[in-house]
Design a protein around this motif. Structure first.
Motif, PDB file in Angstrom:
ATOM      1  N   LEU A  77     -15.917  40.168  84.770  1.00 26.69           N
ATOM      2  CA  LEU A  77     -16.156  41.480  84.578  1.00 26.69           C
ATOM      3  C   LEU A  77     -14.805  42.206  84.793  1.00 26.69           C
ATOM      4  O   LEU A  77     -13.838  41.838  85.487  1.00 26.69           O
ATOM      5  CB  LEU A  77     -17.162  42.243  85.612  1.00 26.69           C
ATOM      6  N   TYR A  78     -14.679  43.233  83.787  1.00 25.16           N
ATOM      7  CA  TYR A  78     -13.242  43.993  83.706  1.00 25.16           C
ATOM      8  C   TYR A  78     -13.731  45.462  82.992  1.00 25.16           C
ATOM      9  O   TYR A  78     -14.771  45.764  82.767  1.00 25.16           O
ATOM     10  CB  TYR A  78     -12.087  43.259  82.791  1.00 25.16           C
ATOM     11  N   ARG A  79     -12.627  46.438  83.370  1.00 28.32           N
ATOM     12  CA  ARG A  79     -12.657  47.605  82.819  1.00 28.32           C
ATOM     13  C   ARG A  79     -11.442  48.172  82.357  1.00 28.32           C
ATOM     14  O   ARG A  79     -10.508  47.640  82.732  1.00 28.32           O
ATOM     15  CB  ARG A  79     -13.351  48.239  84.150  1.00 28.32           C
ATOM     16  N   GLU A  80     -11.339  49.317  81.857  1.00 27.76           N
ATOM     17  CA  GLU A  80     -10.126  50.095  81.296  1.00 27.76           C
ATOM     18  C   GLU A  80      -9.158  50.090  82.460  1.00 27.76           C
ATOM     19  O   GLU A  80      -9.723  50.660  83.639  1.00 27.76           O
ATOM     20  CB  GLU A  80     -10.424  51.434  80.843  1.00 27.76           C
ATOM     21  N   PRO A  81      -8.020  49.614  82.543  1.00 26.28           N
ATOM     22  CA  PRO A  81      -7.055  49.632  83.652  1.00 26.28           C
ATOM     23  C   PRO A  81      -6.799  51.133  84.332  1.00 26.28           C
ATOM     24  O   PRO A  81      -6.769  51.184  85.365  1.00 26.28           O
ATOM     25  CB  PRO A  81      -5.733  49.301  82.938  1.00 26.28           C
ATOM     26  N   ASP A  82      -6.740  52.001  83.649  1.00 27.83           N
ATOM     27  CA  ASP A  82      -6.746  53.511  83.984  1.00 27.83           C
ATOM     28  C   ASP A  82      -7.803  53.705  85.073  1.00 27.83           C
ATOM     29  O   ASP A  82      -7.607  54.518  85.908  1.00 27.83           O
ATOM     30  CB  ASP A  82      -6.677  54.645  82.928  1.00 27.83           C
ATOM     31  N   ALA A  83      -9.206  53.318  84.447  1.00 30.54           N
ATOM     32  CA  ALA A  83     -10.355  53.603  85.500  1.00 30.54           C
ATOM     33  C   ALA A  83     -10.194  52.807  86.865  1.00 30.54           C
ATOM     34  O   ALA A  83     -10.702  53.335  87.887  1.00 30.54           O
ATOM     35  CB  ALA A  83     -11.716  53.447  84.560  1.00 30.54           C
ATOM     36  N   ILE A  84      -9.820  51.508  86.605  1.00 36.45           N
ATOM     37  CA  ILE A  84      -9.729  50.959  87.936  1.00 36.45           C
ATOM     38  C   ILE A  84      -8.540  51.363  88.740  1.00 36.45           C
ATOM     39  O   ILE A  84      -8.952  51.598  89.911  1.00 36.45           O
ATOM     40  CB  ILE A  84      -9.037  49.412  87.412  1.00 36.45           C
ATOM     41  N   LEU A  85      -7.218  52.270  88.334  1.00 40.30           N
ATOM     42  CA  LEU A  85      -6.320  52.667  89.021  1.00 40.30           C
ATOM     43  C   LEU A  85      -6.951  53.982  89.576  1.00 40.30           C
ATOM     44  O   LEU A  85      -6.657  54.101  90.820  1.00 40.30           O
ATOM     45  CB  LEU A  85      -5.288  52.900  88.225  1.00 40.30           C
ATOM     46  N   ALA A  86      -7.808  54.730  89.007  1.00 42.58           N
ATOM     47  CA  ALA A  86      -8.329  55.696  89.326  1.00 42.58           C
ATOM     48  C   ALA A  86      -9.078  55.714  90.574  1.00 42.58           C
ATOM     49  O   ALA A  86      -9.138  56.494  91.602  1.00 42.58           O
ATOM     50  CB  ALA A  86      -9.050  56.601  88.419  1.00 42.58           C
ATOM     51  N   SER A  87      -9.979  54.595  90.406  1.00 43.99           N
ATOM     52  CA  SER A  87     -10.883  54.037  91.750  1.00 43.99           C
ATOM     53  C   SER A  87     -10.157  53.806  92.826  1.00 43.99           C
ATOM     54  O   SER A  87     -10.285  54.143  94.087  1.00 43.99           O
ATOM     55  CB  SER A  87     -11.722  53.038  91.327  1.00 43.99           C
ATOM     56  N   HIS A  88      -8.931  53.249  92.711  1.00 41.76           N
ATOM     57  CA  HIS A  88      -8.092  52.600  93.899  1.00 41.76           C
ATOM     58  C   HIS A  88      -7.249  53.711  94.307  1.00 41.76           C
ATOM     59  O   HIS A  88      -6.932  53.786  95.563  1.00 41.76           O
ATOM     60  CB  HIS A  88      -7.236  51.391  93.596  1.00 41.76           C
ATOM     61  N   ARG A  89      -6.953  54.920  93.808  1.00 44.14           N
ATOM     62  CA  ARG A  89      -6.543  55.725  94.120  1.00 44.14           C
ATOM     63  C   ARG A  89      -7.238  56.598  95.111  1.00 44.14           C
ATOM     64  O   ARG A  89      -6.745  57.217  96.297  1.00 44.14           O
ATOM     65  CB  ARG A  89      -5.990  56.983  92.957  1.00 44.14           C
ATOM     66  N   ARG A  90      -8.385  56.822  94.672  1.00 46.20           N
ATOM     67  CA  ARG A  90      -9.343  57.587  95.726  1.00 46.20           C
ATOM     68  C   ARG A  90      -9.614  56.549  96.855  1.00 46.20           C
ATOM     69  O   ARG A  90      -9.573  57.294  97.853  1.00 46.20           O
ATOM     70  CB  ARG A  90     -10.675  57.581  94.912  1.00 46.20           C
ATOM     71  N   GLN A  91      -9.630  55.262  96.866  1.00 50.55           N
ATOM     72  CA  GLN A  91     -10.037  54.494  98.213  1.00 50.55           C
ATOM     73  C   GLN A  91      -9.404  53.214  97.884  1.00 50.55           C
ATOM     74  O   GLN A  91      -9.939  52.303  97.158  1.00 50.55           O
ATOM     75  CB  GLN A  91     -11.341  54.529  98.742  1.00 50.55           C
ATOM     76  N   ARG A  92      -8.438  52.711  98.263  1.00 46.28           N
ATOM     77  CA  ARG A  92      -7.505  51.612  97.893  1.00 46.28           C
ATOM     78  C   ARG A  92      -8.102  50.305  98.622  1.00 46.28           C
ATOM     79  O   ARG A  92      -8.421  50.400  99.764  1.00 46.28           O
ATOM     80  CB  ARG A  92      -6.296  51.496  98.051  1.00 46.28           C
ATOM     81  N   GLY A  93      -8.525  49.517  97.822  1.00 46.07           N
ATOM     82  CA  GLY A  93      -8.991  48.203  98.301  1.00 46.07           C
ATOM     83  C   GLY A  93      -7.974  47.241  98.942  1.00 46.07           C
ATOM     84  O   GLY A  93      -6.739  47.582  98.646  1.00 46.07           O
TER      85      GLY A  93
END
Length: 316
Positions: free
Chosen positions: A178-194
C-alpha cells in the motif's frame, strides 16, 4: 506503540509449567529466547500492541522459552497475505476492515517480527534465518475457532527491504504493498511524526542522516527508501494505491482470497471505513498536503511514486 519494556510487563510463568502454547503469542526476541504473552481475546485493535495494552493487568502472563519451543506449537494457519506499506497510506484501515470478519486472524505490526529482523540484520547466522521467521509467523496464526480460515499480517513500514526473507519463508504467500502520494504522507507525518520519521528511532534506518534539523528532508529520504525497496521487489507485490481504498478490498482482494462477504459484512466494513483507522470514536478526514513541498520529495520521491504507479497501471 508499546516499547519493549512494556511488552515484558506481566506475571512470569515458568516454561516448565506449561503443557501447551495454546493462546501464547510471541511478542519479542531477546538473545536466544522468545518472550511470549498469554492472550485469549481476538486481536481486533488497530495494532497488536494495543490488544496487549488493553489486557486486564491481572491477566497479563509472560513466559520465556528457547527457539526450540516453536516446534511444540500446533500447526497454525498459513499466512493469506503480507501487507507491506509506506505508512500513512491506509494500511491500518485495511487491517481494521479485515478484523471485522470473523473468518480472519489479523496481526497488525506484531513487534516480534521487527525484533527478529533486527537480530537477523546484525546476526544473520544466530537468527536462524527464514526457518525461524516462518515458525514465529505460524505461531502468530494460531487458530482459536474453526471459523478462522484466513490469516493476514500487516508489517511495519520499514520491512519492505526484508521482503526476500519473507519470500524465502513463504514463497507462495501474496504480498500487498500500500502506498500514497508522497505529499500526503509527508503532511500526515508533519501533523504527528511516526517513529520511522525520527532519526535514531529505527535501527534499520540509521543510515539516513538529518541535515540541519530538517525533519521533512529526513522523512523524504526514508520515503525514498520505502519506494526503492518496493520497486526492487515489484514483481512480487500487488500494488494498492490509497485512492483505491476501501472498495478494492471487497471488489478484488477478498475475492482473490476466496472470501465472499455477505451484505451484512459489507455494511459493517463500510461503516468502519467512515471512522479513523486508529480511533473508532473519530470520523475519518483525510490529510491535506501543505502548499510547500520539499526539494528531496520532489526530486527523489515523486519520480519513484510515478514508477510505482506505472507498474500498477500495467498490472490492471
Amino acid at each position: 506503540m508499546l516499547n519493549e519494556r512494556q511488552l515484558l510487563n506481566g506475571q512470569p510463568v515458568a516454561a516448565e509449567a506449561l503443557t501447551s502454547l495454546r493462546n501464547w503469542f510471541p511478542v519479542t526476541v531477546q538473545g536466544r529466547e522468545i518472550v511470549w504473552r498469554y492472550v485469549q481475546d481476538r486481536f481486533t485493535a488497530s495494532f497488536f500492541t494495543d490488544t496487549l495494552q488493553q489486557q486486564n493487568p491481572a491477566q497479563r502472563y509472560l513466559c520465556r522459552t528457547g527457539f526450540d519451543w516453536l516446534k511444540r506449537l500446533e500447526p497454525g494457519l498459513m499466512p493469506s497475505a503480507f501487507i507491506f506499506h509506506t505508512s500513512r497510506c491506509g494500511s491500518t484501515l485495511l487491517t481494521q476492515l479485515l478484523s471485522t470478519l470473523s473468518c480472519c486472524i489479523v496481526m497488525s505490526e506484531p513487534p516480534v517480527i521487527d525484533a527478529f529482523l533486527r537480530r537477523h540484520q546484525t546476526e544473520p547466522e544466530a537468527s536462524g534465518g527464514s526457518a525461524n521467521l516462518r515458525q514465529l509467523i505460524l505461531a502468530l496464526g494460531q487458530q482459536r475457532s474453526p471459523d478462522e480460515t484466513h490469516f493476514f499480517i500487516k508489517l511495519d513500514s520499514w520491512h519492505t527491504q526484508f521482503l526476500p526473507i519473507f519470500r524465502a519463508a513463504f514463497p507462495d504467500t501474496p504480498c500487498w504493498f500500500l502506498y500514497r502520494e508522497p505529499d500526503a504522507i509527508l503532511a500526515s507525518h508533519r501533523r504527528q511524526r511516526g517513529p520511522q520519521m525520527v532519526p535514531g528511532m529505527i535501527a534499520s534506518l540509521a543510515a539516513e542522516t538529518l541535515e540541519g534539523g530538517d525533519l521533512d528532508g529526513y522523512c523524504a529520504k526514508v520515503l525514498a527508501g520505502f519506494f526503492e525497496a518496493a520497486l526492487a521487489n515489484v514483481e512480487h507485490l500487488q500494488l494498492i494505491n490509497y485512492r483505491q481504498l476501501p472498495d478494492i478490498l471487497w471488489q478484488d482482494l477478498l475475492l482473490r482470497q476466496g472470501i465472499d462477504c455477505t451484505s451484512v459484512q459489507l455494511e459493517r466494513m463500510r461503516q468502519r471505513a467512515g471512522f479513523h483507522a486508529k480511533d473508532q470514536r473519530i470520523h475519518f478526514s483525510t490529510d491535506t498536503p501543505s502548499i510547500s513541498s520539499h526539494p528531496i520529495l520532489q526530486q527523489q520521491v515523486e519520480p519513484l511514486y510515478a514508477q510505482i504507479e506505472q507498474h500498477r497501471s500495467r498490472g490492471q
